[in-house]
Design a protein around this motif. Sequence first.
Motif, PDB file in Angstrom:
ATOM      1  N   GLY A 124       0.364  -1.348  -0.060  1.00  0.00           N
ATOM      2  CA  GLY A 124      -0.086   0.398   0.273  1.00  0.00           C
ATOM      3  C   GLY A 124       0.786   1.576  -0.009  1.00  0.00           C
ATOM      4  N   VAL A 125       2.173   1.234   0.564  1.00  0.00           N
ATOM      5  CA  VAL A 125       2.893   2.059   1.025  1.00  0.00           C
ATOM      6  C   VAL A 125       3.725   2.759  -0.577  1.00  0.00           C
ATOM      7  CG1 VAL A 125       5.084   4.104   2.004  1.00  0.00           C
ATOM      8  CG2 VAL A 125       3.022   1.419   3.352  1.00  0.00           C
ATOM      9  N   ALA A 126       3.952   1.473  -1.151  1.00  0.00           N
ATOM     10  CA  ALA A 126       4.061   1.306  -2.258  1.00  0.00           C
ATOM     11  C   ALA A 126       3.724   2.082  -3.258  1.00  0.00           C
ATOM     12  CB  ALA A 126       5.360   0.231  -2.807  1.00  0.00           C
ATOM     13  N   THR A 127       2.368   1.705  -3.313  1.00  0.00           N
ATOM     14  CA  THR A 127       1.399   2.053  -4.493  1.00  0.00           C
ATOM     15  C   THR A 127       0.899   3.649  -4.094  1.00  0.00           C
ATOM     16  OG1 THR A 127       0.252  -0.052  -4.353  1.00  0.00           O
ATOM     17  CG2 THR A 127      -1.294   1.472  -5.344  1.00  0.00           C
ATOM     18  N   GLU A 128       0.658   4.155  -3.467  1.00  0.00           N
ATOM     19  CA  GLU A 128       0.934   4.842  -2.902  1.00  0.00           C
ATOM     20  C   GLU A 128       1.896   6.756  -3.686  1.00  0.00           C
ATOM     21  OE1 GLU A 128      -0.909   8.323   0.671  1.00  0.00           O
ATOM     22  OE2 GLU A 128       0.559   6.344   0.911  1.00  0.00           O
ATOM     23  N   PHE A 129       3.197   5.593  -3.565  1.00  0.00           N
ATOM     24  CA  PHE A 129       4.476   6.787  -3.458  1.00  0.00           C
ATOM     25  C   PHE A 129       4.654   6.053  -4.872  1.00  0.00           C
ATOM     26  CE2 PHE A 129       8.711   6.407  -5.458  1.00  0.00           C
ATOM     27  CZ  PHE A 129       9.177   7.181  -4.473  1.00  0.00           C
ATOM     28  N   THR A 130       4.575   5.281  -5.473  1.00  0.00           N
ATOM     29  CA  THR A 130       4.731   5.358  -7.523  1.00  0.00           C
ATOM     30  C   THR A 130       3.591   5.971  -8.102  1.00  0.00           C
ATOM     31  OG1 THR A 130       3.379   2.755  -7.579  1.00  0.00           O
ATOM     32  CG2 THR A 130       6.249   3.158  -6.856  1.00  0.00           C
ATOM     33  N   GLU A 131       2.095   5.785  -7.552  1.00  0.00           N
ATOM     34  CA  GLU A 131       1.174   6.632  -8.259  1.00  0.00           C
ATOM     35  C   GLU A 131       1.231   8.145  -9.176  1.00  0.00           C
ATOM     36  OE1 GLU A 131      -2.177   6.416  -5.318  1.00  0.00           O
ATOM     37  OE2 GLU A 131      -2.835   4.854  -6.418  1.00  0.00           O
ATOM     38  N   GLY A 132       2.091   9.006  -7.679  1.00  0.00           N
ATOM     39  CA  GLY A 132       2.982   9.932  -8.173  1.00  0.00           C
ATOM     40  C   GLY A 132       3.631  10.423  -9.759  1.00  0.00           C
ATOM     41  N   PHE A 133       3.935   9.075  -9.781  1.00  0.00           N
ATOM     42  CA  PHE A 133       5.030   9.430 -10.658  1.00  0.00           C
ATOM     43  C   PHE A 133       4.621   7.756 -11.811  1.00  0.00           C
ATOM     44  CE2 PHE A 133       7.925   9.882  -7.229  1.00  0.00           C
ATOM     45  CZ  PHE A 133       8.716  10.484  -7.838  1.00  0.00           C
ATOM     46  N   ILE A 134       3.209   7.591 -12.411  1.00  0.00           N
ATOM     47  CA  ILE A 134       2.599   6.960 -13.562  1.00  0.00           C
ATOM     48  C   ILE A 134       2.270   7.693 -14.530  1.00  0.00           C
ATOM     49  CG2 ILE A 134       0.982   5.465 -14.004  1.00  0.00           C
ATOM     50  CD1 ILE A 134       0.357   3.997 -10.748  1.00  0.00           C
ATOM     51  N   LEU A 135       3.086   7.717 -15.373  1.00  0.00           N
ATOM     52  CA  LEU A 135       3.126   8.501 -16.738  1.00  0.00           C
ATOM     53  C   LEU A 135       2.100   7.671 -17.937  1.00  0.00           C
ATOM     54  CD1 LEU A 135       7.304   9.041 -17.509  1.00  0.00           C
ATOM     55  CD2 LEU A 135       5.263  10.340 -15.880  1.00  0.00           C
ATOM     56  N   MET A 136       0.394   7.671 -17.845  1.00  0.00           N
ATOM     57  CA  MET A 136      -0.569   7.007 -18.438  1.00  0.00           C
ATOM     58  C   MET A 136      -1.397   8.224 -17.952  1.00  0.00           C
ATOM     59  SD  MET A 136      -1.137   3.729 -16.872  1.00  0.00           S
ATOM     60  CE  MET A 136       0.501   1.844 -16.788  1.00  0.00           C
ATOM     61  N   ASP A 137      -2.522   8.426 -18.861  1.00  0.00           N
ATOM     62  CA  ASP A 137      -3.453   9.388 -19.299  1.00  0.00           C
ATOM     63  C   ASP A 137      -4.123   8.043 -18.373  1.00  0.00           C
ATOM     64  OD1 ASP A 137      -5.391   7.218 -20.603  1.00  0.00           O
ATOM     65  OD2 ASP A 137      -3.633   7.541 -22.451  1.00  0.00           O
ATOM     66  N   GLU A 138      -5.169   9.164 -18.365  1.00  0.00           N
ATOM     67  CA  GLU A 138      -6.676   8.182 -16.807  1.00  0.00           C
ATOM     68  C   GLU A 138      -7.218   7.803 -16.864  1.00  0.00           C
ATOM     69  OE1 GLU A 138      -9.133  11.500 -16.350  1.00  0.00           O
ATOM     70  OE2 GLU A 138      -7.357  13.163 -15.668  1.00  0.00           O
ATOM     71  N   VAL A 139      -7.678   7.392 -18.651  1.00  0.00           N
ATOM     72  CA  VAL A 139      -8.366   6.105 -19.496  1.00  0.00           C
ATOM     73  C   VAL A 139      -7.638   4.860 -18.651  1.00  0.00           C
ATOM     74  CG1 VAL A 139      -9.265   5.217 -21.146  1.00  0.00           C
ATOM     75  CG2 VAL A 139      -9.711   7.454 -20.992  1.00  0.00           C
ATOM     76  N   SER A 140      -6.311   5.077 -18.829  1.00  0.00           N
ATOM     77  CA  SER A 140      -4.739   3.621 -18.884  1.00  0.00           C
ATOM     78  C   SER A 140      -5.117   2.910 -17.300  1.00  0.00           C
ATOM     79  CB  SER A 140      -3.742   3.467 -19.625  1.00  0.00           C
ATOM     80  OG  SER A 140      -3.707   4.414 -20.835  1.00  0.00           O
ATOM     81  N   ALA A 141      -4.573   4.610 -16.677  1.00  0.00           N
ATOM     82  CA  ALA A 141      -5.031   4.552 -15.098  1.00  0.00           C
ATOM     83  C   ALA A 141      -5.930   2.956 -14.382  1.00  0.00           C
ATOM     84  CB  ALA A 141      -4.062   5.529 -14.479  1.00  0.00           C
ATOM     85  N   SER A 142      -6.907   4.516 -14.835  1.00  0.00           N
ATOM     86  CA  SER A 142      -8.464   3.651 -14.210  1.00  0.00           C
ATOM     87  C   SER A 142      -8.645   2.487 -14.407  1.00  0.00           C
ATOM     88  CB  SER A 142      -9.570   4.779 -14.783  1.00  0.00           C
ATOM     89  OG  SER A 142     -10.558   4.104 -14.469  1.00  0.00           O
ATOM     90  N   THR A 143      -8.416   1.825 -16.109  1.00  0.00           N
ATOM     91  CA  THR A 143      -8.611   0.465 -16.239  1.00  0.00           C
ATOM     92  C   THR A 143      -7.737  -0.122 -15.565  1.00  0.00           C
ATOM     93  OG1 THR A 143      -9.110   1.705 -18.657  1.00  0.00           O
ATOM     94  CG2 THR A 143      -8.658  -1.073 -18.511  1.00  0.00           C
ATOM     95  N   ARG A 144      -5.764   0.344 -15.600  1.00  0.00           N
ATOM     96  CA  ARG A 144      -5.415  -1.069 -14.614  1.00  0.00           C
ATOM     97  C   ARG A 144      -5.800  -0.891 -13.512  1.00  0.00           C
ATOM     98  NH1 ARG A 144      -0.865  -0.693 -11.672  1.00  0.00           N
ATOM     99  NH2 ARG A 144      -0.903   1.972 -11.203  1.00  0.00           N
ATOM    100  N   ILE A 145      -6.550  -0.063 -12.680  1.00  0.00           N
ATOM    101  CA  ILE A 145      -6.665  -0.408 -11.281  1.00  0.00           C
ATOM    102  C   ILE A 145      -8.443  -1.413 -11.292  1.00  0.00           C
ATOM    103  CG2 ILE A 145      -7.523   0.624  -9.615  1.00  0.00           C
ATOM    104  CD1 ILE A 145      -5.978   3.376  -9.534  1.00  0.00           C
ATOM    105  N   GLN A 146      -8.916  -1.083 -12.207  1.00  0.00           N
ATOM    106  CA  GLN A 146      -9.946  -2.015 -12.642  1.00  0.00           C
ATOM    107  C   GLN A 146      -9.250  -3.385 -12.818  1.00  0.00           C
ATOM    108  OE1 GLN A 146     -13.638  -0.438 -15.333  1.00  0.00           O
ATOM    109  NE2 GLN A 146     -12.354   1.344 -15.143  1.00  0.00           N
ATOM    110  N   VAL A 147      -8.919  -3.447 -13.315  1.00  0.00           N
ATOM    111  CA  VAL A 147      -8.185  -5.015 -14.344  1.00  0.00           C
ATOM    112  C   VAL A 147      -7.283  -5.309 -12.242  1.00  0.00           C
ATOM    113  CG1 VAL A 147      -6.390  -6.369 -14.914  1.00  0.00           C
ATOM    114  CG2 VAL A 147      -7.297  -4.542 -15.941  1.00  0.00           C
ATOM    115  N   LEU A 148      -6.414  -4.953 -12.174  1.00  0.00           N
ATOM    116  CA  LEU A 148      -6.248  -5.467 -10.394  1.00  0.00           C
ATOM    117  C   LEU A 148      -7.160  -5.466  -9.431  1.00  0.00           C
ATOM    118  CD1 LEU A 148      -2.799  -3.070 -10.340  1.00  0.00           C
ATOM    119  CD2 LEU A 148      -3.333  -4.924 -10.782  1.00  0.00           C
ATOM    120  N   ASN A 149      -8.250  -5.052  -9.317  1.00  0.00           N
ATOM    121  CA  ASN A 149      -9.537  -4.961  -8.868  1.00  0.00           C
ATOM    122  C   ASN A 149     -10.496  -6.497  -9.164  1.00  0.00           C
ATOM    123  OD1 ASN A 149      -9.053  -3.712  -6.964  1.00  0.00           O
ATOM    124  ND2 ASN A 149     -10.619  -1.827  -8.052  1.00  0.00           N
TER     125      ASN A 149
END
Length: 208
Positions: A82-107
């Motif tokens: 969780g700590v690592a996820t929160e940290f790296t979210e600030g560096f993810i170089l993706m558009d909002e659709v890609s980032a949102s879809t990736r989270i949905q896939v993981l869920n």
Amino acid sequence: MLDEEFISSTTDEMDIILFYVPRSYLESRGLNTDLMAGATMDNALACNSIRALVDLAFVLQQRDEDTQRGFIERAILELLTGVATEFTEGFILMDEVSASTRIQVLNIIDSNYSDPDISVDSIAKSLGFSRRQIYRFFEGRKVSIAKMIRERRVDRAELLLRLPIKKTVASVAEECGFGGPDQLARAFKARHSCSPLEYRSRTRRPSS
């Protein structure tokens, strides 16, 4: 891992505990570990929680009641993730659709890994994307979606094998979404270089 070597020392009234967290474990949770190279992450709340869990693990060990250490270990790893996820979210170089879809896939993986029919195709269909689009959202990641599913299944199998109540390897495989005990055995061989039964004998005390 609590069963791995760690360092604990006190210098200038500061407690230091060093954990080994496999890079593959974080990547199986969808993290881009390249973004963490040389990084310093600070989360006081998580640190306090982890310290309390470590103290509890030591108490259980001293009492010779360490059958719950596997669950404590998993809690520590999830807190660190969780700590690592929160940290790296600030560096993810993706558009909002890609980032949102990736989270949905993981869920979807977290909620359905025990389903033997879950696959890239079924995930893509549930989200209204093609297989090619789903792969593109995870392009550049070191761990494939199929491996993420397999790693979550192995995680669950580890906990089941540590329970005081013995389950057969076949029932563990079925509960975790493996096609059969042979698939479970291959997954354990890849991660632990041993069979599920050998893993059980190493990590779980026999019930009294």
